[in-house]
Design a protein around this motif. Structure first.
Motif, PDB file in Angstrom:
ATOM      1  N   ARG A 175       3.154  10.622  -0.371  1.00  0.00           N
ATOM      2  CA  ARG A 175       2.436  10.632   0.597  1.00  0.00           C
ATOM      3  C   ARG A 175       2.100   8.881   1.212  1.00  0.00           C
ATOM      4  O   ARG A 175       2.244   8.031   0.236  1.00  0.00           O
ATOM      5  CB  ARG A 175       0.978  10.970   0.348  1.00  0.00           C
ATOM      6  N   GLY A 176       2.068   8.925   2.604  1.00  0.00           N
ATOM      7  CA  GLY A 176       1.827   7.541   2.965  1.00  0.00           C
ATOM      8  C   GLY A 176       0.441   7.173   3.169  1.00  0.00           C
ATOM      9  O   GLY A 176      -0.443   7.965   2.813  1.00  0.00           O
ATOM     10  N   PRO A 177       0.040   5.926   3.895  1.00  0.00           N
ATOM     11  CA  PRO A 177       1.085   5.006   4.629  1.00  0.00           C
ATOM     12  C   PRO A 177       1.733   4.350   3.448  1.00  0.00           C
ATOM     13  O   PRO A 177       1.255   4.058   2.267  1.00  0.00           O
ATOM     14  CB  PRO A 177       0.001   4.111   5.281  1.00  0.00           C
ATOM     15  N   GLY A 180       0.417   5.437  -0.190  1.00  0.00           N
ATOM     16  CA  GLY A 180      -0.647   6.692  -0.209  1.00  0.00           C
ATOM     17  C   GLY A 180      -0.694   7.404  -1.596  1.00  0.00           C
ATOM     18  O   GLY A 180      -1.669   7.514  -2.130  1.00  0.00           O
ATOM     19  N   SER A 181       0.438   7.897  -2.148  1.00  0.00           N
ATOM     20  CA  SER A 181       0.426   8.627  -3.347  1.00  0.00           C
ATOM     21  C   SER A 181       2.019   8.582  -3.958  1.00  0.00           C
ATOM     22  O   SER A 181       2.654   8.944  -3.312  1.00  0.00           O
ATOM     23  CB  SER A 181      -0.183  10.074  -2.936  1.00  0.00           C
ATOM     24  N   GLU A 221      -4.496   6.517  -4.831  1.00  0.00           N
ATOM     25  CA  GLU A 221      -3.572   5.434  -3.505  1.00  0.00           C
ATOM     26  C   GLU A 221      -3.496   4.311  -4.300  1.00  0.00           C
ATOM     27  O   GLU A 221      -4.373   3.700  -5.067  1.00  0.00           O
ATOM     28  CB  GLU A 221      -4.429   5.172  -2.422  1.00  0.00           C
ATOM     29  N   ARG A 269       0.850  -1.352   0.012  1.00  0.00           N
ATOM     30  CA  ARG A 269      -0.013   0.043   0.182  1.00  0.00           C
ATOM     31  C   ARG A 269       0.874   1.227  -0.042  1.00  0.00           C
ATOM     32  O   ARG A 269       1.865   1.209   0.872  1.00  0.00           O
ATOM     33  CB  ARG A 269      -0.938  -0.011   1.328  1.00  0.00           C
TER      34      ARG A 269
END
Length: 360
Positions: free
Chosen positions: A167-169, A103-104, A135, A101
């Motif tokens: 960006r996360g996560p 974020g971005s 995402e 995963r």
């Protein structure tokens, strides 16, 4: 004049509804974090295919914080290709697929595990298409991992603004929903574009079709830019312990429409058109095409408890990405399915009603 105004209003309503659906759609991925990947990664600007390989020596590369743009870390005004690499250790090989995963990423990316392609978002040059606002959820088959060192390599292209994993996560996860599947049907399926006459038949010969990984968009599997009809087929044997169970076929999300057969009998489908049969619905009775989860009951009268069973799916993509792109993919018992339904968020009924109005 009145009809023209009505069409214009529907156009603006459709745009608004797409934004609403993107935020309120049900989530089929119930993630349990296994490894936290934020922190420092190896980093280099430029582009070289060898940089995805696990045995590449990246010891001379710079280190960069993830998540954070590369422009905020000394690479001012740089637009173009760059690579991230991170080595993680696994004491045992996971018995199930894992989900990466992120974020971005600004703007476009391709992800590799131990040199093997996992997935991508956006489109690399020359037909550049950004995916900075999306995402990322990349399903990594258990067969891609090895005991000990494993290398995650991410190729990024930025053509404007910040650049990088911004960006996360950023985590490695188990999809708990996948653990509810009694028979996992993710993996290699037979695939062919365009309409294939009689492809829904159980005895249809698909030996000359291509192989494709499911779930995943067909654009990233070698059919870039294709919009239209395509077929998926897969055969399986039913485990003996499921022979007397009430069974549900889960096909995740499909972009855009589908009709699904098992052993030559139609068991489900999702189509936003005005003419629908009682089969044309997904999980929670939704007709929202690419956003809804497919969940089709399997009549006991058509399942073969001894020999092969064949699933055939006719998919229609009306634009942009296409295919069976999100899991879970497999067969659940009724009890497992009831648990699964409680784990995923129900789509509001008013959205489905609104969607029907837009398509009529």
């Amino acid at each position: 004049m009145i009809r023209m105004v009505a069409k214009t209003l529907k156009y603006f309503a459709l745009t608004l509804s797409l934004l609403i659906i993107s935020t309120l759609g049900s989530n089929s991925q119930i993630l349990q974090e296994e490894q936290y990947l934020e922190g420092y990664w190896k980093f280099s600007i430029g582009d070289d295919e060898q940089w995805k390989q696990p045995d590449f020596d990246d010891s001379q590369w710079s280190s960069i914080r993830v998540p954070a743009s590369w422009e905020s870390q000394g690479y001012n005004d740089y637009n173009g290709y760059a690579w991230y690499r991170k080595t993680i250790r696994l004491d045992i090989i996971p018995k199930h697929d894992l989900v990466l995963r992120i974020g971005s990423i600004d703007d476009i990316d391709e992800v590799y595990i131990n040199g093997r392609f996992v997935g991508n978002s956006g489109k690399m040059p020359p037909n550049t298409k950004t995916a900075y606002s999306e995402e990322r959820f990349y399903t990594i088959p258990s067969s891609y991992w090895q005991k000990g060192a494993n290398v995650i390599a991410i190729r990024v292209y930025d053509y404007y603004d910040q650049g990088g994993i911004i960006r996360g996560p950023v985590t490695l996860n188990t999809n708990v929903a996948e653990q509810l599947v009694s028979l996992n049907l993710a993996g290699s399926w037979k695939f062919a574009i365009h309409n294939q006459h009689n492809a829904e038949k159980a005895n249809y010969d698909d030996s000359d079709w291509s192989d494709i990984q499911v779930p995943g968009f067909w654009e990233s599997a070698g059919w870039p830019g294709y919009d239209g009809i395509a077929w998926y087929r897969k055969s399986f044997k039913l485990p003996a312990h499921l022979a007397n169970e009430e069974l549900i076929l889960l096909l995740g999300r499909i972009d855009d429409e589908d009709k699904t057969w098992l052993n030559g009998t139609r068991i489900g489908g999702v189509s936003p058109g005005s003419l629908r049969s009682s089969l044309a619905r997904g999980l929670f009775g939704s007709y929202q095409s690419h956003t809804t989860l497919r969940a089709y009951e399997i009549p006991q009268s058509i399942i073969n408890t001894v020999g092969d069973n064949t699933i055939a799916i006719r998919v229609v993509d009306t634009g942009i990405d296409g295919g069976i792109y999100d899991g879970p993919i497999g067969i659940m018992t009724r009890q497992q399915f009831d648990t699964f339904k409680k784990m995923v968020r129900k789509e509001p009924d008013w959205i489905d009603t609104f969607w029907e109005w837009l398509n009529n």
